[in-house]
Design a protein around this motif. Structure first.
Motif, PDB file in Angstrom:
ATOM      1  N   ALA A 183       0.826  -1.209   0.000  1.00 31.84           N
ATOM      2  CA  ALA A 183       0.000   0.000   0.000  1.00 31.84           C
ATOM      3  C   ALA A 183       0.859   1.258   0.000  1.00 31.84           C
ATOM      4  CB  ALA A 183      -0.951   0.012   1.205  1.00 31.84           C
ATOM      5  N   ASN A 190      -1.391  -3.943  -3.313  1.00 31.32           N
ATOM      6  CA  ASN A 190      -2.417  -3.065  -2.733  1.00 31.32           C
ATOM      7  C   ASN A 190      -3.705  -3.857  -2.570  1.00 31.32           C
ATOM      8  OD1 ASN A 190      -0.974  -0.316  -3.228  1.00 31.32           O
ATOM      9  ND2 ASN A 190      -3.014   0.234  -2.497  1.00 31.32           N
ATOM     10  N   ASP A 214      -8.649  -0.720  -0.553  1.00 28.52           N
ATOM     11  CA  ASP A 214      -7.839   0.264   0.167  1.00 28.52           C
ATOM     12  C   ASP A 214      -8.373   1.657  -0.145  1.00 28.52           C
ATOM     13  OD1 ASP A 214      -5.909   1.958   1.230  1.00 28.52           O
ATOM     14  OD2 ASP A 214      -4.224   0.732   0.551  1.00 28.52           O
ATOM     15  N   HIS A 257      -6.716  -1.346   3.489  1.00 30.61           N
ATOM     16  CA  HIS A 257      -5.393  -0.737   3.623  1.00 30.61           C
ATOM     17  C   HIS A 257      -4.484  -1.529   4.559  1.00 30.61           C
ATOM     18  CE1 HIS A 257      -2.443   2.448   3.477  1.00 30.61           C
ATOM     19  NE2 HIS A 257      -2.446   2.560   4.804  1.00 30.61           N
TER      20      HIS A 257
END
Length: 570
Positions: free
Chosen positions: A392, A497, A501, A535
């Motif tokens: 992330a 990711n 997120d 996230h």
């Protein structure tokens, strides 16, 4: 101090002892110490408010119990107690603690020392009668899509009312209030350390305080008087089934190392080593934004503890450190920028190279969130970094990420599209003001911020917003473009990711990271968007920060497996 610093939990009330005539006259009799005594023990990691309850039997003997208010450890037995010639001594066998003090002439103060492994000063004063608002007050603050449970602990002291604040879902406990004022039904509690103020009105039954929490923009907050049962329910540890349980099938070593490029920065850390002699490939974990401990603890989760455990079980040595100026590390966190934290990471690499168990040619970086910004910065100027994992990590400047983050979190929190667009526009305008300002005239910048925030925002609220937006870290983050560093990286890179997120949105950041790596000619990278993860790389429904604390999973197994499998190939 093991038994008295386990976990800050709750608070209790103490009643006023009615002194007999002999005590009022200041005579040194055994009755002088009967009653309740309050004191604060500075245990280093926390300030603990203690209450000693002393009773005198008809035969002149004494008995006592001890309460540790901040920990909810009430009724700790005092197994022996003696008072003679103004000298008070007592001991508690269950917690292996002893106390020795001297009682003053009018029996209002005991000056002495508490010993529990090491001696610590502890002065005890006569307890005062509780006010009608003494106790614990529980409320839930809805902030940016997240629900934060807050507990204000209010106690009466000889100097007046005292208060502390626990933010349960953030793990921030026993934060001292700088002031608490009670005027009729009005209550105001200020915490200067976080630029926060609670202002509210008591109901007639003294069971509810309805008011506003202000830390930038004002937010409604209703506090309810909490019983011990209420607190026990809220404070019960949430299930975190992925937390590893000792004994571990690997070695764990507490270490520290100096960042020689910064003044006064020594990083306290944990190094985990697989079984065997090595030398082992090594991973340095780099935390996200905000003051973080080595486990990156947030909302009761410890993702770096889980990740370090998983990677060490798969053959990697792992180093994880407390952020500078936080937990056991030294230095100034408040004045540091992302660039400063990058030098802390470089100090970690130097330390790993000094260890005989580590293969110096196989040291890589795994960074989460801001750590995913730092890892490429370090790898770009340290060609001996063997690999980088961006969890992330941002691919665009902060002044692009924050508005998009605002829009997505507002909508995920139930806000309308119109409300989200309005909040996003305001955020862009505020950030633009900060970017355009060169840091010269804070008064002028605050005036402009107030105009953007609206007439209902007070000077204090605008000041708090200014302080947050005008901090060295924020100014750097808003302006920093990750692309140049990404173009310079030649080592293998894994970019992951979560699809959900909302803080570093994949649609905004993954294409930018891919483009920069391609432009730099890197042939050894992989970019992955992981379905259903937020996230923190938890399996989530919406991705809203509101879910973080409620989800039992700390890191999705799919994310752990992906990282470990990719690292094994390197």
């Amino acid at each position: 101090m093991r038994a008295l610093v386990k976990a800050l939990v709750t608070i209790c009330l103490s009643s006023l002892a009615i002194l007999p005539a002999a005590a009022q006259a200041g005579q040194k009799t055994a009755a002088d110490i009967a009653g309740d005594w309050q004191g604060t023990l500075d245990a280093g990691v926390a300030k603990l408010h203690l209450v000693l309850h002393v009773s005198k039997a008809a035969d002149g003997s004494y008995s006592a119990t001890l309460d540790s208010l901040d920990q909810g450890a009430n009724g700790i037995p005092i197994t022996s107690i003696s008072f003679k010639d103004s000298k008070l001594t007592f001991a508690s066998a269950p917690i292996r603690g002893t106390y020795e003090g001297k009682v003053n002439a009018d029996a209002t103060l005991i000056e002495g020392t508490w010993s529990q492994g090491q001696p610590m000063a502890l002065n005890l004063r006569r307890a005062v009668k509780p006010s009608d608002i003494d106790g614990a007050w529980l409320g839930t603050l809805e902030a940016g899509g997240a629900k934060l449970r807050l507990v204000f602990h209010i106690t009466s002291t000889p100097a007046g009312l005292n208060a502390t604040l626990d933010s349960l879902d953030q793990g921030a406990l026993a934060m001292p209030a700088s002031s608490i004022v009670r005027e009729g039904q009005k209550v105001r509690i200020e915490l200067k350390q976080v630029n926060g103020v609670f202002s509210g009105t008591l109901d007639k039954d003294l069971t509810t305080i309805e008011g506003t929490w202000t830390q930038g923009a004002p937010l409604p907050l209703v506090l309810k008087k909490a019983s011990d049962k209420d607190l026990a329910k809220e404070l019960a540890p949430r299930k975190r089934p992925q937390d590893p349980v000792k004994p571990y099938p690997y070695r764990e070593v507490e270490v520290s190392y100096e960042n020689k490029s910064a003044t006064g920065v020594t990083l306290a850390a944990t190094l985990t080593l697989p079984q065997g002699t090595g030398p082992f490939p090594a991973v340095l974990l780099i935390t996200g934004s905000g003051a973080q401990d080595r486990n990156e603890e947030v909302f009761g989760h410890r993702p770096f503890l889980v990740l370090a455990d998983y990677l060490t079980r798969h053959g990697f040595a792992v180093l994880r450190a407390d952020d500078r100026g936080f937990a056991k590390s030294t230095g100034n966190f408040a004045s540091a920028t992302t660039a400063d934290f990058a030098t802390d990471a470089e100090a970690g690499i130097v330390f790993l190279k000094s260890r005989p168990e580590i293969n110096p040619r196989k040291i890589g970086l795994v960074g989460h969130s801001e750590g995913g910004l730092i890892a490429p910065m370090v790898a770009a100027r340290n060609p001996d970094v063997a690999f980088v994992v961006m969890m992330a990590g941002p691919g665009v400047p902060g002044d692009q990420i924050i508005p998009e983050q605002t829009r997505l979190i507002t909508e995920a929190g139930g806000g309308t599209h119109e409300a989200a667009e309005k909040a996003t526009t305001q955020q862009r305008e505020l950030l633009a003001l900060v970017r355009q300002d060169k840091g010269g005239d804070n008064a002028a910048l605050e005036k402009k911020l107030r105009e953007k925030l609206g007439a209902e925002v007070t000077e204090g609220q605008a000041g708090a917003t200014l302080q947050r937006l005008n901090s060295p870290w924020m100014r750097y983050f808003l302006a920093y473009d990750p692309a140049p560093a990404l173009r310079k990286i030649k080592c293998p890179v894994l970019v992951i990711n979560g699809e959900k997120d909302l803080q570093v949105p994949p649609a905004q950041n993954l294409p930018a990271i891919r483009k920069a790596l391609e432009e730099g000619g890197n042939k050894h990278f992989e970019v992955v968007e992981m379905p259903g993860l937020n996230h923190l790389f938890q399996t989530a429904k919406t991705g809203s920060p509101n879910e973080y604390a409620q989800i039992e999973e700390t890191v999705a197994p799919a994310a752990l497996e992906k990282i470990a499998a990719w690292l094994a190939k390197q």
